[in-house]
Write a protein that holds these residues in place. Structure first.
Motif, PDB file in Angstrom:
ATOM      1  N   PHE A  84       5.204   7.893  -0.778  1.00 54.29           N
ATOM      2  CA  PHE A  84       5.378   6.507  -0.307  1.00 54.29           C
ATOM      3  C   PHE A  84       6.689   6.403   0.463  1.00 54.29           C
ATOM      4  O   PHE A  84       7.612   7.195   0.251  1.00 54.29           O
ATOM      5  CB  PHE A  84       5.402   5.561  -1.520  1.00 54.29           C
ATOM      6  N   PRO A  85       6.790   5.415   1.365  1.00 58.57           N
ATOM      7  CA  PRO A  85       8.062   5.219   2.054  1.00 58.57           C
ATOM      8  C   PRO A  85       9.120   4.808   1.035  1.00 58.57           C
ATOM      9  O   PRO A  85       8.876   3.917   0.224  1.00 58.57           O
ATOM     10  CB  PRO A  85       7.777   4.077   3.033  1.00 58.57           C
ATOM     11  N   GLN A 120      -1.998  -0.093   0.232  1.00 65.20           N
ATOM     12  CA  GLN A 120      -1.562  -0.593   1.550  1.00 65.20           C
ATOM     13  C   GLN A 120      -0.401  -1.563   1.387  1.00 65.20           C
ATOM     14  O   GLN A 120       0.551  -1.548   2.169  1.00 65.20           O
ATOM     15  CB  GLN A 120      -2.740  -1.259   2.272  1.00 65.20           C
ATOM     16  N   GLU A 121      -0.464  -2.393   0.352  1.00 67.22           N
ATOM     17  CA  GLU A 121       0.648  -3.317   0.096  1.00 67.22           C
ATOM     18  C   GLU A 121       1.924  -2.560  -0.253  1.00 67.22           C
ATOM     19  O   GLU A 121       3.028  -3.044   0.003  1.00 67.22           O
ATOM     20  CB  GLU A 121       0.297  -4.286  -1.043  1.00 67.22           C
ATOM     21  N   MET A 149       6.990   7.907   6.736  1.00 68.80           N
ATOM     22  CA  MET A 149       6.823   9.159   5.968  1.00 68.80           C
ATOM     23  C   MET A 149       6.685  10.363   6.892  1.00 68.80           C
ATOM     24  O   MET A 149       7.193  11.445   6.604  1.00 68.80           O
ATOM     25  CB  MET A 149       5.606   9.050   5.055  1.00 68.80           C
ATOM     26  N   CYS A 199       3.199  -0.365   1.248  1.00 64.93           N
ATOM     27  CA  CYS A 199       3.586   0.198   2.555  1.00 64.93           C
ATOM     28  C   CYS A 199       2.891   1.523   2.850  1.00 64.93           C
ATOM     29  O   CYS A 199       3.501   2.469   3.356  1.00 64.93           O
ATOM     30  CB  CYS A 199       5.102   0.376   2.621  1.00 64.93           C
ATOM     31  N   GLY A 200       1.615   1.594   2.509  1.00 60.90           N
ATOM     32  CA  GLY A 200       0.845   2.791   2.861  1.00 60.90           C
ATOM     33  C   GLY A 200       1.022   3.936   1.890  1.00 60.90           C
ATOM     34  O   GLY A 200       0.818   5.099   2.264  1.00 60.90           O
ATOM     35  N   ALA A 201       1.390   3.621   0.640  1.00 61.52           N
ATOM     36  CA  ALA A 201       1.535   4.691  -0.361  1.00 61.52           C
ATOM     37  C   ALA A 201       0.213   5.458  -0.481  1.00 61.52           C
ATOM     38  O   ALA A 201      -0.867   4.873  -0.419  1.00 61.52           O
ATOM     39  CB  ALA A 201       1.915   4.093  -1.714  1.00 61.52           C
ATOM     40  N   LYS A 211       0.693  -2.875   8.172  1.00 60.08           N
ATOM     41  CA  LYS A 211       1.857  -2.640   7.313  1.00 60.08           C
ATOM     42  C   LYS A 211       1.845  -1.192   6.790  1.00 60.08           C
ATOM     43  O   LYS A 211       2.866  -0.498   6.796  1.00 60.08           O
ATOM     44  CB  LYS A 211       1.808  -3.626   6.135  1.00 60.08           C
ATOM     45  N   ALA A 212       0.664  -0.755   6.351  1.00 56.85           N
ATOM     46  CA  ALA A 212       0.543   0.601   5.819  1.00 56.85           C
ATOM     47  C   ALA A 212       0.825   1.641   6.902  1.00 56.85           C
ATOM     48  O   ALA A 212       1.457   2.671   6.649  1.00 56.85           O
ATOM     49  CB  ALA A 212      -0.852   0.815   5.236  1.00 56.85           C
ATOM     50  N   ASN A 244       3.305   4.788   6.885  1.00 56.15           N
ATOM     51  CA  ASN A 244       2.896   6.175   7.164  1.00 56.15           C
ATOM     52  C   ASN A 244       3.744   6.792   8.268  1.00 56.15           C
ATOM     53  O   ASN A 244       4.045   7.986   8.247  1.00 56.15           O
ATOM     54  CB  ASN A 244       1.415   6.212   7.559  1.00 56.15           C
TER      55      ASN A 244
END
Lengths: 428, 429
Positions: B95-96, B69-70, A365, B72-74, A357-358, A362
């Motif tokens: 973050f997204p 990670q929750e 971004m 969204c990869g911040a 998910k991360a 990324n």
């Protein structure tokens, strides 16, 4: 140009090829001021043995990088200066597999693009200018020799590989670059700087059709000769040549990098999948959220300088981990022990899904970095895959694959350790 | 077109919000503005690293990372930014942005909550910051301070600054000294942390798709426990005139390449309207491919691979840095000063000056395409007392005259010629 929409990212990519064989990719991003272009050539630091006009040639280490420096020099002017005078920020880079020339600007994009394509396709090397560049590049080499991160990586590659050209580094040495002549550079240009061995990637508030037309006008000729053959010394043996290498430099504490060779997979989607699995596995096993990272950090064995990842190059790739620490051998030992017992248990599977998910976040971004966007596209083009498909492929990976990868990759007999130790003068 | 709103939410607490739908990446940061000084530098650095180990909601790095990670990869990290003698210490997040995530993701809310928890709700023991975290991060900080030596050009600049500004706070290394770090206990650090929260001006920044009102409400809700009552006084930077003479310093290390640093002062405060002039002068003289230093020292004389100039407009300090062979020090320094003299005397090359103008304008415009760059830009503008936007400075850069550049060049007063080099014997061999 053929559009392909990536709706979930609000992005469309236009792709086309000129008559002469130049692949062109454009990512329009209206609303942003920055416009970016990358013209990449599939000729990098690992290309040390190849054919010129059908005859095998051994080039001195650093040839592609030397070429990158000299390409900016045009009859009567310097292309980077001309682009800079127009307000563009221009530069070049040489990696193991390619040479890239790029610029960012806010105005006059098409004029700047014309200059970019023109200077990359115009070889101009004189005895005098080639000799002059040696002094500048020698200073660049010395600058890199003072960087412990570079030194530890170079030594790791030498410990891992017996013959692969990645051992030599992209810049070469002061001795090797002294053997570079205008003739060699002309030969390299003729062999590699041909439209069907290059890719143009652009992003920003730009028009795809105009870009393709310009490229077609400036590079009209289809190459008459066959593309060059290359010998990149692929190696099948996954064991390192040496398990440990040490050098000394003025650093405050040991700097280390350990690595394990990835099995050779031919270019294409299989290689892409292998790389994505390797990256995700490294993060799962050694990333900040992993139990091993926490145990090493909490025990003071590593600090925030520690990181793990994958570096890839023609014919190979290496899983690496490193940073600054007091006892690199201890860190290596703990990693080997943890890999032996690594299991995709429930907690690991949850973490694996979170990492997927991360990684998608990324990727979103990274779309704001035009350099990264163009670079990824060029990489994929040369390696026979599509970087825009990475999130989809990554989401199809399974934790059990990562478990097998980790247990295999971080075995004691696969790892080499490179350490830069402090000299007396460097100790704090 | 982006919409910029800046408001004081509480006394001494300001939010700057750049609303734009052009970017996929959202940016959020919180900064506590501190004066850079020897007795506090290590504490400022250490407190952020201790806070970054965990908070009550996510008490260790693993759970903290899981929260990122929750989201969204911040990416949430401690941030230290220096503006003259002012340190902006806090946390920055990328973050997204919400429009690019499934409906109802509310990613900004998650990230603001995470950052506020890190800042305001640490995992304490008996009201004190955790001793095990303080001891572990104290050792890491000490190691990190000593690691400055690993990057030679940066180390040379640090040393040059310390020598040139020996009796000024500007000469203090922003991470402090190993000796100062060693003295910090969890009790001392807790007191410092509480004082930082209570009296430091706070600057919050957001760049993304959501409107000001929504961001303000989320921020107010999350930062509600920020202590109030005490005055949050803005720190200031002391600006000095130049010393009368240029002094020379040499230091030795086992290096392959020498680093030459010329430290200069601008002889007084750089007014907000002078920013574009300084930017154009810097690019004309040493900070671009068409600069005088690149053209002469690198391209004509082949004396180096890297040479560039840079300025800190907040401290009114100007520097030139070059990586050179040990035996070229005086030749390079002579060329650097000669080019400066040419600028002062008005011997400007019109085409190169125009190049510097358009290059400065483009750099200002590009600032608008990156959340992190906008964050630094607007904080920098506020500290200079300016409300200019990037596009306004871009327009002003195009208007900079030759006389403006000559005046700026005449303000540059060299004060220190510093050389980091290898041992004497090697150079002579």
């Amino acid at each position: 140009m053929i559009p392909r929409e990536f709706a979930e990212y609000g992005l469309t990519r236009y792709a086309g090829v000129t008559e002469s064989g130049l692949a062109v990719y454009v990512f329009p991003r209206p609303g942003l001021q920055t416009k970016h272009a990358l013209l990449a050539v599939k000729f990098g630091g690992c290309d040390l043995r190849f054919t010129i006009r059908g005859k095998w040639k051994d080039a001195p280490a650093g040839a592609a990088h030397y070429m990158e420096h000299k390409m900016f020099e045009m009859p009567g002017y310097h292309a980077a200066m001309k682009l800079s005078a127009a307000g563009a920020r221009a530069n070049g880079f040489t990696s193991s597999d390619k040479t890239g020339y790029h610029f960012s600007c806010t105005e006059g994009f098409m004029e700047d693009l014309e200059e970019l394509i023109t200077f990359v396709s115009t070889p101009y090397f004189t005895e005098e200018s080639v000799a002059k560049e040696q002094g500048i590049i020698a200073q660049e080499i010395r600058m890199r020799e003072d960087q412990p991160g570079r030194r530890v990586r170079t030594e790791l590659m030498k410990a891992l590989y017996a013959r692969h050209p990645v051992r030599e580094g992209n810049l070469g040495t002061e001795e090797s670059i002294a053997r570079i002549t205008p003739d060699l550079l002309y030969g390299c240009h003729e062999s590699f700087y041909r439209p069907d061995n290059m890719v143009l990637c652009c992003a920003g508030n730009v028009d795809p059709e105009s870009i393709l037309s310009l490229a077609a006008r400036l590079l009209p000729e289809k190459p008459r000769r066959k593309p060059p053959e290359r010998d990149r010394g692929e190696e099948a043996d996954l064991a390192p040549v040496r398990v440990r290498t040490e050098t000394e430099m003025p650093v405050s504490m040991p700097v280390f990098l350990l690595g394990s060779k990835l099995p050779f997979v031919p270019e294409g989607k299989d290689w892409q999948r292998r790389l994505l699995l390797a990256e995700l596995s490294c993060d799962l096993f050694l990333g900040e959220g992993s139990p091993l990272y926490a145990a090493l950090y909490d025990g003071g064995a590593i600090n925030r300088s520690f990181s793990a990842g994958v570096t890839d190059f023609p014919g190979g790739g290496v899983c690496c981990a490193g940073g600054r620490c007091r006892d690199p051998q201890e860190v290596l030992g703990r990693i080997v022990d943890a890999a032996e017992t690594f299991r995709a248990d429930r907690e690991t599977v949850e973490r694996f899904r979170r990492l997927q998910k991360a990684a998608r976040g990324n990727f979103i971004m990274a779309l704001d970095s035009f350099f990264d966007l163009c670079h990824t596209q060029a990489d994929g083009h040369f390696m026979g895959f599509d970087g825009m498909e990475s999130p989809m492929i990554r989401s199809g990976l399974e934790p059990e694959e990562a478990e097998a990868f980790i247990r295999e990759t971080f075995r004691a007999d696969r790892l080499a350790l490179s350490v830069v130790r402090p000299t007396e003068s460097g100790k704090g | 077109m982006e919409k910029i709103t800046q408001r004081e939410l509480l006394p001494g607490v300001r939010l700057c919000c750049v609303q734009t739908d052009r970017l996929r990446t959202g940016t959020f940061s919180v900064s506590f503005l501190r004066r850079l000084q020897q007795e506090d530098a290590a504490k400022n650095a250490l407190v952020l690293n201790v806070l970054a180990r965990g908070c009550r909601a996510w008490p260790d790095m693993r759970r903290l990372k899981a929260a990122c990670q929750e989201a969204c990869g911040a990416v949430v990290e401690p941030e230290y930014r220096q503006y003259g003698e002012i340190l902006a210490a806090g946390f920055g997040a990328a973050f997204p942005d919400d429009p690019w995530l499934p409906a109802g993701s509310r990613n900004l809310e998650r990230v603001i909550r995470l950052v506020s928890d890190l800042c305001l709700d640490p995992d304490t023991r008996g009201g004190l910051l955790r001793n095990d975290y303080v001891l572990s991060e104290r050792q890491n900080l000490r190691d990190r301070i000593l690691t400055a030596v690993n990057d030679k050009p940066t180390y040379a600049r640090i040393r040059a600054r310390a020598l040139m500004c020996a009796d000024e706070d500007y000469g203090v290394y922003p991470l402090g000294s190993p000796e100062e770090a060693e003295k910090i206990t969890h009790l001392i650090l807790t007191r410092h942390y509480q004082q930082m929260l209570a009296v430091s001006p706070v600057r919050l920044f957001y760049c993304g798709a959501l409107p000001f009102e929504q961001v303000r409400d989320t921020v107010l809700d999350s930062f509600l426990t920020l202590p109030g009552g005490e005055e949050r006084r803005m720190p200031e930077t002391e600006i000095r005139d130049s010393a009368a003479v240029l002094r020379s310093e040499t230091e030795y290390m086992d290096v392959e390449q020498g680093t030459l640093v010329l430290g200069c002062r601008l002889g007084g405060y750089v007014a907000p309207q002078e920013q574009p002039v300084l930017e154009v002068f810097n690019r004309y003289y040493g900070a671009s491919h068409t600069s005088r230093l690149f053209r002469t020292v690198r391209e004509q004389k082949s004396l180096c691979y890297s040479i560039s100039s840079g300025c800190d407009r907040h401290k009114a300090v100007f520097t030139v840095t070059a990586g050179i062979a040990f035996d070229k020090r005086y030749e390079v320094m002579e060329a650097v000063l000669e080019e400066l003299d040419r600028c002062r005397a008005g011997e400007l090359i019109p085409e190169d000056l125009e190049a510097a103008r358009v290059s400065a304008a483009a750099a200002y415009r590009m600032t608008g395409d990156k959340g992190g760059a906008l964050d630094s830009f607007y904080l920098g503008q506020e500290l200079l007392g300016s409300s200019a936007r990037p596009e306004e400075l871009a327009a002003l850069a195009l208007e900079v005259s030759p006389e403006d550049v000559i005046r700026m060049a005449q303000r540059v007063q060299p004060e220190l010629d510093y050389f980091l080099r290898g041992p004497e014997k090697e150079a002579e061999a």
